[in-house]
Scaffold this motif. Structure first.
Motif, short mmCIF file in Angstrom:
data_model
loop_
_atom_site.label_atom_id
_atom_site.label_comp_id
_atom_site.label_asym_id
_atom_site.label_seq_id
_atom_site.Cartn_x
_atom_site.Cartn_y
_atom_site.Cartn_z
N GLN A 1 -46.32 -11.21 40.04
CA GLN A 1 -47.45 -12.06 39.63
C GLN A 1 -47.66 -13.29 40.51
OE1 GLN A 1 -47.95 -12.67 35.19
NE2 GLN A 1 -45.95 -11.71 35.23
N ARG A 2 -46.63 -13.72 41.22
CA ARG A 2 -46.75 -14.86 42.13
C ARG A 2 -45.98 -14.55 43.40
NH1 ARG A 2 -49.53 -15.62 38.42
NH2 ARG A 2 -49.86 -17.48 37.14
N GLY A 3 -46.40 -15.19 44.50
CA GLY A 3 -45.67 -15.03 45.74
C GLY A 3 -45.98 -13.72 46.44
N TYR A 4 -45.01 -13.22 47.18
CA TYR A 4 -45.21 -12.11 48.11
C TYR A 4 -44.88 -10.76 47.46
CZ TYR A 4 -44.42 -9.27 52.35
OH TYR A 4 -44.45 -8.30 53.31
N VAL A 5 -45.69 -9.74 47.77
CA VAL A 5 -45.38 -8.36 47.39
C VAL A 5 -45.41 -7.53 48.67
CG1 VAL A 5 -46.07 -6.34 46.03
CG2 VAL A 5 -46.37 -8.65 45.08
N SER A 6 -44.27 -6.90 48.99
CA SER A 6 -44.13 -6.26 50.29
C SER A 6 -44.86 -4.92 50.39
CB SER A 6 -42.65 -6.11 50.65
OG SER A 6 -41.95 -5.48 49.61
N LEU B 1 -51.24 1.19 51.41
CA LEU B 1 -50.83 0.70 52.74
C LEU B 1 -51.19 -0.78 52.90
CD1 LEU B 1 -52.02 3.80 54.84
CD2 LEU B 1 -49.77 3.40 53.81
N LYS B 2 -50.49 -1.62 52.14
CA LYS B 2 -50.86 -3.04 52.16
C LYS B 2 -49.65 -3.88 51.73
CE LYS B 2 -52.60 -2.93 47.40
NZ LYS B 2 -53.75 -2.67 46.55
N GLU B 3 -49.70 -5.16 52.13
CA GLU B 3 -48.80 -6.20 51.61
C GLU B 3 -49.71 -7.33 51.14
OE1 GLU B 3 -46.40 -7.95 54.76
OE2 GLU B 3 -48.07 -7.90 56.17
N PHE B 4 -49.25 -8.13 50.18
CA PHE B 4 -50.15 -9.18 49.68
C PHE B 4 -49.39 -10.36 49.10
CE2 PHE B 4 -49.87 -5.73 46.52
CZ PHE B 4 -49.54 -6.38 45.33
N ILE C 1 -54.79 -10.05 50.88
CA ILE C 1 -54.17 -8.76 51.21
C ILE C 1 -54.22 -8.55 52.72
CG2 ILE C 1 -54.27 -6.25 50.89
CD1 ILE C 1 -55.95 -6.74 48.36
N HIS C 2 -53.13 -8.03 53.26
CA HIS C 2 -53.09 -7.60 54.65
C HIS C 2 -52.86 -6.09 54.68
CE1 HIS C 2 -50.59 -7.22 58.56
NE2 HIS C 2 -51.88 -7.19 58.87
N TYR C 3 -53.82 -5.38 55.28
CA TYR C 3 -53.63 -3.95 55.55
C TYR C 3 -53.20 -3.86 57.02
CZ TYR C 3 -56.62 -3.51 51.39
OH TYR C 3 -57.16 -3.62 50.13
N PRO C 4 -51.91 -3.65 57.28
CA PRO C 4 -51.45 -3.67 58.67
C PRO C 4 -52.01 -2.50 59.47
CG PRO C 4 -49.61 -3.84 57.12
CD PRO C 4 -50.81 -3.43 56.34
N PRO C 5 -51.90 -2.58 60.81
CA PRO C 5 -52.28 -1.43 61.63
C PRO C 5 -51.53 -0.18 61.17
CG PRO C 5 -51.83 -3.33 63.02
CD PRO C 5 -51.43 -3.72 61.62
N ILE C 6 -52.20 0.97 61.22
CA ILE C 6 -51.59 2.24 60.80
C ILE C 6 -50.86 2.83 62.01
CG2 ILE C 6 -52.11 4.57 59.97
CD1 ILE C 6 -54.55 3.30 58.49
N SER D 1 -55.61 -4.71 62.11
CA SER D 1 -55.33 -5.20 60.76
C SER D 1 -56.64 -5.39 60.02
CB SER D 1 -54.64 -6.56 60.81
OG SER D 1 -53.28 -6.44 61.10
N ARG D 2 -56.58 -5.29 58.69
CA ARG D 2 -57.73 -5.64 57.87
C ARG D 2 -57.25 -6.64 56.82
NH1 ARG D 2 -60.57 -4.14 53.07
NH2 ARG D 2 -62.81 -3.88 53.38
N TYR D 3 -58.05 -7.67 56.60
CA TYR D 3 -57.71 -8.67 55.59
C TYR D 3 -58.78 -8.64 54.50
CZ TYR D 3 -54.44 -10.48 59.00
OH TYR D 3 -53.42 -10.59 59.89
N SER D 4 -58.36 -8.81 53.28
CA SER D 4 -59.29 -8.78 52.16
C SER D 4 -58.73 -9.74 51.12
CB SER D 4 -59.35 -7.35 51.63
OG SER D 4 -60.04 -7.30 50.43
N ILE D 5 -59.61 -10.49 50.44
CA ILE D 5 -59.11 -11.52 49.51
C ILE D 5 -59.86 -11.43 48.18
CG2 ILE D 5 -58.56 -13.97 49.23
CD1 ILE D 5 -58.97 -14.22 52.31
N PRO D 6 -59.34 -10.62 47.24
CA PRO D 6 -59.97 -10.57 45.92
C PRO D 6 -59.46 -11.69 45.01
CG PRO D 6 -58.30 -8.86 46.10
CD PRO D 6 -58.30 -9.60 47.40
N PHE D 7 -60.36 -12.16 44.15
CA PHE D 7 -60.01 -13.09 43.07
C PHE D 7 -60.23 -12.33 41.76
CE2 PHE D 7 -61.26 -16.26 39.86
CZ PHE D 7 -60.17 -17.09 39.90
N PHE D 8 -59.14 -12.08 41.04
CA PHE D 8 -59.22 -11.33 39.79
C PHE D 8 -59.35 -12.32 38.63
CE2 PHE D 8 -56.55 -8.65 42.65
CZ PHE D 8 -57.41 -7.56 42.75
N MET D 9 -60.55 -12.39 38.05
CA MET D 9 -60.80 -13.32 36.95
C MET D 9 -60.27 -12.74 35.64
SD MET D 9 -62.03 -15.93 35.34
CE MET D 9 -63.12 -17.02 36.23
N HIS D 10 -59.19 -13.34 35.15
CA HIS D 10 -58.59 -12.93 33.88
C HIS D 10 -58.80 -14.03 32.83
CE1 HIS D 10 -56.03 -9.36 34.76
NE2 HIS D 10 -56.16 -9.79 36.00
#
Length: 315
Positions: free
Chosen positions: A78-83, A97-100, A176-181, A264-273
């Motif tokens: 829920q917080r910090g890094y997810v590999s 295929l992502k880390e965030f 989110i970082h989608y690293p090179p494949i 690389s592809r970067y994407s930044i979602p904000f999940f409104m809960h």
């Protein structure tokens, strides 16, 4: 061409009743059909967006052992890094295929909620990372508040109906970082087809191809925002609450063509809960003889935990 309609929040905030109603009609219609809109007129300025991308690229370029310092056990990510490869879509064995990274709520004047949420994680190596993340979180939360006000009016509710549930809500900002494949993925994609759990999702960084949304006939469409737009979609909580009047749309992030695998592809979602004790019971004014109640009563907190277990993030 994208079938996702474009709307402008400036219409809703203009003080002109006709423009305000136009926005409500446009977003309401979009969410009853495809479930996505591209939104102009939000509260993020270009400088903040540039700063955020710079900071998250700096973070994801840190050595793996440094990033893993910030992977906190026992909190379901829920917080910090997810590999890389830790999360998979509901029903999928292969990890995406992502880390965030997760920024969470900055609670104001509510010790009970402060105790309920894990603390945000500070990155020592990057002094501006947390400050820029917090500012972005707050501007996206502010944007989401007005989108939900428009949707409240569309659903025949009082305009500020959602305000009490989203103040200090359990929202998440996820760079989110989608690293090179590196090699042919075996059944894995950058993000497998899924619906979001929350009320609404505000997505930064859908500027390159990759994000696709599924219409009600099962066809997939590229969803490409302009640089000044956020892509905003309905999540499962809002779909349940509105008896599926507002549609939570299945979407995915597909792998790029082979010649772009090295990027690389970067994407930044904000999940409104909302806050955990919000009741997601179907709204009475969304039930009639043609649309009987489709969902059991449940709170937002219980629904979230159920879904996090399905995603493999909590046991």
């Amino acid at each position: 061409m994208s079938k996702v309609p474009s709307v402008n929040l400036a219409d809703f905030l203009s003080g002109d009743e006709n423009r305000k109603q136009k926005f409500i009609n446009e977003i309401g219609s979009a969410y009853e059909t495809i479930g996505f809109v591209a939104l102009k007129g939000h509260f993020l300025d270009d400088q903040l967006v540039d700063d955020l991308y710079s900071e998250i690229k700096n973070f994801f370029e840190l050595p793996v052992d440094v990033k893993q310092k910030y992977e906190i056990p026992g909190i379901g990510g829920q917080r910090g890094y997810v590999s890389f490869g830790k999360e998979s879509a509901k029903g999928k064995k292969e990890g995406d295929l992502k880390e965030f990274w997760h920024f969470g709520q900055y609670v104001e004047n509510d010790p009970k909620l402060e105790a309920e949420y894990p603390a945000n994680v500070e990155v020592e190596e990057l002094p501006k990372f947390n400050e820029v993340g917090k500012k972005t979180y707050q501007m996206l939360e502010k944007t989401a508040k007005y989108v939900l006000r428009a949707l409240a009016l569309h659903l025949g509710l009082e305009e500020t109906y959602f305000d009490q549930y989203i103040k200090n809500g359990n929202s998440i900002l996820r760079p989110i970082h989608y690293p090179p494949i590196q090699e042919e993925p075996k059944g894995a994609v950058r993000a497998a087809a899924h619906g979001d759990i929350n009320l609404i999702t505000l997505l930064m960084g859908a500027h390159g191809r990759g994000l696709q949304v599924q219409d009600h006939d099962g066809e997939w469409h590229d969803a490409i925002a302009q640089p000044d737009e956020l892509m905003i979609n309905v999540g499962d909580m809002l779909s349940r609450h509105s008896n599926n009047k507002l549609k939570s749309t299945i979407h995915r992030v597909v792998n790029p063509p082979k010649e772009l695998w090295g990027t690389s592809r970067y994407s930044i979602p904000f999940f409104m809960h909302p806050i955990s004790d919000m009741k997601l019971d179907v709204l009475e004014n969304c039930i009639d003889e043609n649309n009987p109640k489709q969902f059991e009563d449940i709170t937002a907190g219980d629904f979230l935990n159920e879904r996090l277990r399905e995603l493999g993030l909590i046991k």
